[in-house]
Scaffold this motif. Structure first.
Motif, PDB file in Angstrom:
ATOM      1  N   GLY A 224      48.560 -42.609  89.256  1.00 42.24           N
ATOM      2  CA  GLY A 224      47.654 -42.049  88.268  1.00 42.24           C
ATOM      3  C   GLY A 224      47.785 -42.710  86.915  1.00 42.24           C
ATOM      4  N   GLU A 334      43.871 -36.160  81.367  1.00 39.73           N
ATOM      5  CA  GLU A 334      43.028 -36.710  82.430  1.00 39.73           C
ATOM      6  C   GLU A 334      41.946 -37.597  81.832  1.00 39.73           C
ATOM      7  OE1 GLU A 334      40.706 -35.192  86.474  1.00 39.73           O
ATOM      8  OE2 GLU A 334      41.673 -33.754  85.109  1.00 39.73           O
ATOM      9  N   ALA A 337      37.138 -41.326  85.624  1.00 41.19           N
ATOM     10  CA  ALA A 337      37.535 -42.164  86.764  1.00 41.19           C
ATOM     11  C   ALA A 337      37.616 -43.624  86.335  1.00 41.19           C
ATOM     12  CB  ALA A 337      36.535 -42.008  87.900  1.00 41.19           C
ATOM     13  N   THR A 342      44.096 -42.439  86.536  1.00 42.55           N
ATOM     14  CA  THR A 342      43.441 -41.163  86.228  1.00 42.55           C
ATOM     15  C   THR A 342      43.995 -40.445  85.009  1.00 42.55           C
ATOM     16  OG1 THR A 342      44.994 -40.011  87.707  1.00 42.55           O
ATOM     17  CG2 THR A 342      42.910 -40.805  88.668  1.00 42.55           C
ATOM     18  N   HIS A 343      45.198 -40.819  84.544  1.00 40.75           N
ATOM     19  CA  HIS A 343      45.832 -40.045  83.477  1.00 40.75           C
ATOM     20  C   HIS A 343      46.520 -40.934  82.446  1.00 40.75           C
ATOM     21  CE1 HIS A 343      45.426 -36.825  86.469  1.00 40.75           C
ATOM     22  NE2 HIS A 343      45.686 -35.955  85.509  1.00 40.75           N
TER      23      HIS A 343
END
Length: 444
Positions: A224, A334, A337, A342-343
């Motif tokens: 992520g 977050e 996309a 993602t983070h």
């Protein structure tokens, strides 16, 4: 280094790239300063002057060579090897502190008066903090001019200049060319990149054991936040004015860097953090020469020369990862996309409610692990929180960047010591100083 005239002359005559960034050579007859490895024929010794920084050369009235582009040299390894005031100041300047907070902000972070900081930096580097930051702004401006279609007026403010006029004057003074001419020349050699992405080259000193360095980053990648894909390491970056996504791919002569930023003012900080992550300003020749003096370690160094210490883009991130592991992502911001990323990694302030002593100490600034921190003081602060020596040294090695950080109690080090027949690791490791962190990379 720059005061050792004979050594500098030998480096210039040999066009020795190992000394790029250590010092700059200026030619009195042309008014140009170069990196030591500049391909042009070296002038007579009487016409050469040596400077410790590009800012000092610029302050003396010299402009950057268009052929060897000295402003794009690797940084001096000294600033990451030392923990004194000047080295700490240089790390903070590279991270953009002067541009964001001015010299008073730099002095406050260092714990000294503005006058003390200016005096010591100028005495060693031949230029004050403002001049060094200005030279960095000129380098960032050149990168933006050459690698983006951003209007030149926007480049000026993104690079940290107070006005378009100051931007134009600085570029002409440093590079002897206008921003418009610089962009026109660059169009002939621009690298293809996706829209909104900066295509950059991060230089380093040879050799570089990229397999080990990127292998460690890939093995430790936090889903992520980071990923390894198709020979490229990608991650998100939390930056002062926004966030970024970077893709780093090792090539024989440089690191290919593809950088997407929400705010272009973060360019200098993002580059500095990527270089720190990959330990690109290290002097592998000096490190390997010292480690080879140990007959036990020599075969390992000969097999894998140029090992770097995989570091971190943020000391606080490294510590939080040690405490929370993969769960840290749950507390991150977050993002839209972004092809697997993602983070953003969480800020320590958002984790204070977890009531974990080490994280709380970071959030409340009881422990200073920033790029300008005092390594010995940071160690003492960490030990006061009850951390054992092994953990403290891991933080000193990976997060603070101390090249001599080392723990003989690391299980991987102990296993390697038994395999190599080293009976007393602590005593034996004295032969590896001041590069014990690099010795550990050959053992773990």
């Amino acid at each position: 280094m720059h005061e050792d005239v004979e050594r500098c002359l030998r480096a210039v005559r040999a066009k020795d790239a190992r000394f790029d960034g250590w010092f700059f050579a200026a030619v009195v007859t042309t008014g140009i300063y170069c990196r030591p490895s500049c391909p042009v024929t070296p002038p007579k010794a009487a016409n050469l002057r040596f400077f410790p920084t590009a800012a000092a050369a610029q302050g003396a009235g010299f402009r950057a060579c268009r052929r060897c582009r000295p402003d794009a040299s690797p940084g001096s390894p000294e600033w990451n090897e030392r923990a004194d005031l000047v080295a700490r100041a240089m790390r903070l300047i590279a991270d953009g502190v002067v541009d964001r907070e001015g010299v008073p902000g730099l002095a406050a972070r260092l714990g000294y008066s503005v006058r003390q900081v200016q005096r010591q930096v100028r005495a060693e580097l031949g230029a004050g903090p403002l001049a060094i930051a200005r030279a960095q702004r000129a380098q960032m401006a050149r990168l933006l001019v050459e690698t983006t279609p951003v209007p030149l007026s926007d480049v000026a403010f993104a690079a940290g200049f107070a006005s378009v006029r100051t931007f134009n004057d600085t570029v002409r003074e440093v590079f002897a060319i206008t921003p418009s001419e610089l962009r026109q020349r660059a169009r002939k050699r621009q690298q293809p990149a996706a829209p909104g992405t900066l295509a950059l080259r991060l230089p380093f000193r040879q050799p570089l054991d990229a397999d080990h360095l990127f292998g460690r980053l890939a093995a430790e990648a936090l889903p992520g936040v980071e990923e390894w894909r198709d020979g490229t390491y990608r991650r998100t970056l939390r930056l002062p004015h926004g966030y970024g996504i970077v893709a780093l791919r090792p090539l024989p002569e440089h690191i290919d860097c593809r950088l997407t930023l929400v705010d272009l003012r973060d360019l200098a900080t993002a580059i500095a953090r990527c270089r720190r992550l990959l330990d690109l300003d290290a002097d592998p020749v000096a490190v390997d020469e010292q480690l080879r003096t140990d007959p036990v370690l020599k075969p390992l160094v000969d097999k894998n020369p140029g090992r770097r210490v995989p570091r971190t883009v943020s000391a606080e991130e490294f510590v939080v990862r040690m405490v929370l592991g993969p769960k840290a992502v749950e507390y991150g911001t977050e993002l839209p996309a972004s092809d697997g990323l993602t983070h953003l990694f969480p800020e320590v302030a958002t984790l204070e409610a977890l009531d974990i002593p080490l994280i709380r100490a970071l959030a409340e600034r009881e422990v200073d692990l920033g790029v300008g921190s005092d390594w010995d003081r940071a160690r003492a602060q960490l030990k006061a929180l009850g951390l054992d020596t092994r953990t403290v040294e891991a933080i000193a090695m990976r997060a603070l960047g101390d090249p001599d950080a080392f723990s003989a109690n690391d299980p991987a080090v102990r296993r390697a010591a038994r395999r190599l027949g080293i009976p007393a690791v602590t005593e034996h490791s004295a032969a590896w100083r001041p590069w014990r962190a690099y010795a550990a990379q050959h053992l773990t």
